[in-house]
Design a protein around this motif. Structure first.
Motif, PDB file in Angstrom:
ATOM      1  N   VAL A  99       0.844  -1.199   0.000  1.00 26.15           N
ATOM      2  CA  VAL A  99       0.000   0.000   0.000  1.00 26.15           C
ATOM      3  C   VAL A  99       0.880   1.250   0.000  1.00 26.15           C
ATOM      4  O   VAL A  99       0.589   2.224  -0.702  1.00 26.15           O
ATOM      5  CB  VAL A  99      -0.974   0.003   1.205  1.00 26.15           C
ATOM      6  N   TRP A 103       0.556   3.913  -2.854  1.00 20.89           N
ATOM      7  CA  TRP A 103       0.150   5.274  -2.463  1.00 20.89           C
ATOM      8  C   TRP A 103       1.142   6.314  -3.005  1.00 20.89           C
ATOM      9  O   TRP A 103       0.749   7.346  -3.538  1.00 20.89           O
ATOM     10  CB  TRP A 103       0.037   5.383  -0.936  1.00 20.89           C
ATOM     11  N   TRP A 133      -5.994   4.278   1.029  1.00 28.59           N
ATOM     12  CA  TRP A 133      -4.622   3.821   1.282  1.00 28.59           C
ATOM     13  C   TRP A 133      -3.969   4.660   2.370  1.00 28.59           C
ATOM     14  O   TRP A 133      -3.307   4.153   3.259  1.00 28.59           O
ATOM     15  CB  TRP A 133      -3.808   3.870  -0.018  1.00 28.59           C
ATOM     16  N   PRO A 144      -7.499  -1.663   3.469  1.00 28.27           N
ATOM     17  CA  PRO A 144      -7.681  -0.656   2.413  1.00 28.27           C
ATOM     18  C   PRO A 144      -8.943  -0.848   1.569  1.00 28.27           C
ATOM     19  O   PRO A 144      -9.011  -0.351   0.439  1.00 28.27           O
ATOM     20  CB  PRO A 144      -6.403  -0.797   1.570  1.00 28.27           C
TER      21      PRO A 144
END
Ligand SMILES: [Zn+2]
Length: 310
Positions: A99, A103, A133, A144
């Motif tokens: 993530v 991101w 995220w 998420p």
């Protein structure tokens, strides 16, 4: 340096200049190149060499990311790169790591591409994914949501399978496919009919952060679970369109590299000759051998370049 708002936690702080893709990957590329890598000043494509950096994060958020990076580097990246038959059990840190990469790459494209250029629906989805995220990374939500992460480890067997199953382009495989898939970094925000995702490539791993997925059951074996899971040799089920996508990315990088000047090519060749003992046996050499086996002389794309001054 003046203070700014941290892109992740929103605190006012002196921001750190950090890589968008994790820094350890660029160290690995240098250290495993056998001395033949492209050095400073020879950067036809930043993604290949030492990806972009941004002043985005406060010290605390930088620390948050660097802890998940250390876990991924030591427990997944290096073990798999040296032996792709490894069985690796992962913990909650893997989803955090994936993530965090997705991101950062999404943040990069949000700042590079005006969101109003991509249509209101797509822009809204991107904003929602980015928010999910971010909240997950900050511990404000437990997972998420439907913006899932997939991790795809790639070794020589996987590349054979990609070459076979990427049928539409089988006559047109990129002659650097092994070097691209085994060693290079790349990133993109991809929006197609079938799916939208953030694509991050680091060495032998592809991380996909999905923003929209029309047919999730076309992707099997690669999803990163919330708590724990296993990375082991297995048959991943992926849509053939995605295999074509990997080939297209490899070709794009090959074309960018082919665009470097003859004097730069000469410098690289000289560096490689001076280091030939280090180069032979290096991971870069290994990936070149795989390309030579698969594509023969076509792997030497640099031969197409004109002589310097000619
Ligand atoms: Zn922060």
């Amino acid at each position: 340096m003046s203070e700014n708002l941290c892109r992740l936690c929103n605190a006012k702080a002196t921001l750190q200049n950090s890589h968008i893709l994790p820094a350890f990957v660029f160290r690995w590329i240098r250290e495993s190149s056998g001395g033949g890598h492209l050095r400073g000043g020879v950067t036809p494509n930043l993604r290949v060499q030492d990806g972009p950096k941004r002043y985005w994060l406060c010290v605390d958020c930088e620390g948050l990311f660097s802890r998940t990076e250390t876990n991924f580097a030591n427990r997944v990246f290096y073990p798999y790169t040296s032996d792709s038959s490894s069985r690796i059990t992962y913990g909650e840190w893997l989803l955090r790591f994936c993530v965090s990469v997705s991101w950062r790459v999404l943040q990069f494209y949000k700042e590079e591409i005006p969101l109003n250029s991509i249509g209101p629906d797509a822009a809204a989805r991107i904003t929602e994914a980015e928010g999910s995220w971010k909240a997950f990374l900050l511990g404000q939500r437990p997972h998420p949501g439907h913006f899932r992460q997939h991790l795809l480890p790639i070794d020589a067997n996987a590349i054979q399978s990609i070459a076979i199953h990427s049928t539409r382009f089988s006559q047109d495989l990129s002659p650097n496919l092994n070097r691209y898939l085994m060693r290079m970094t790349d990133m993109e925000l991809c929006d197609s009919k079938a799916a939208s995702f953030v694509y991050s490539k680091i060495g032998r791993f592809v991380i996909l952060g999905f923003i929209r997925q029309e047919r999730p059951n076309q992707w099997q074996g690669s999803r990163v679970h919330l708590r724990t899971g296993l990375i082991e040799p297995r048959n991943y089920k992926l849509p053939s369109g995605f295999l074509d996508y990997l080939n297209v990315r490899a070709r794009m990088v090959a074309e960018l590299l082919a665009g470097i000047s003859p004097s730069q090519v000469k410098k690289i060749d000289e560096a490689r000759r001076a280091n030939v003992e280090n180069y032979v046996g290096s991971d870069e050499f290994l990936s070149m051998l795989h390309d030579l086996r698969m594509f023969g002389e076509a792997a030497f794309t640099r031969d197409d370049l004109p002589e310097e001054g000619g």
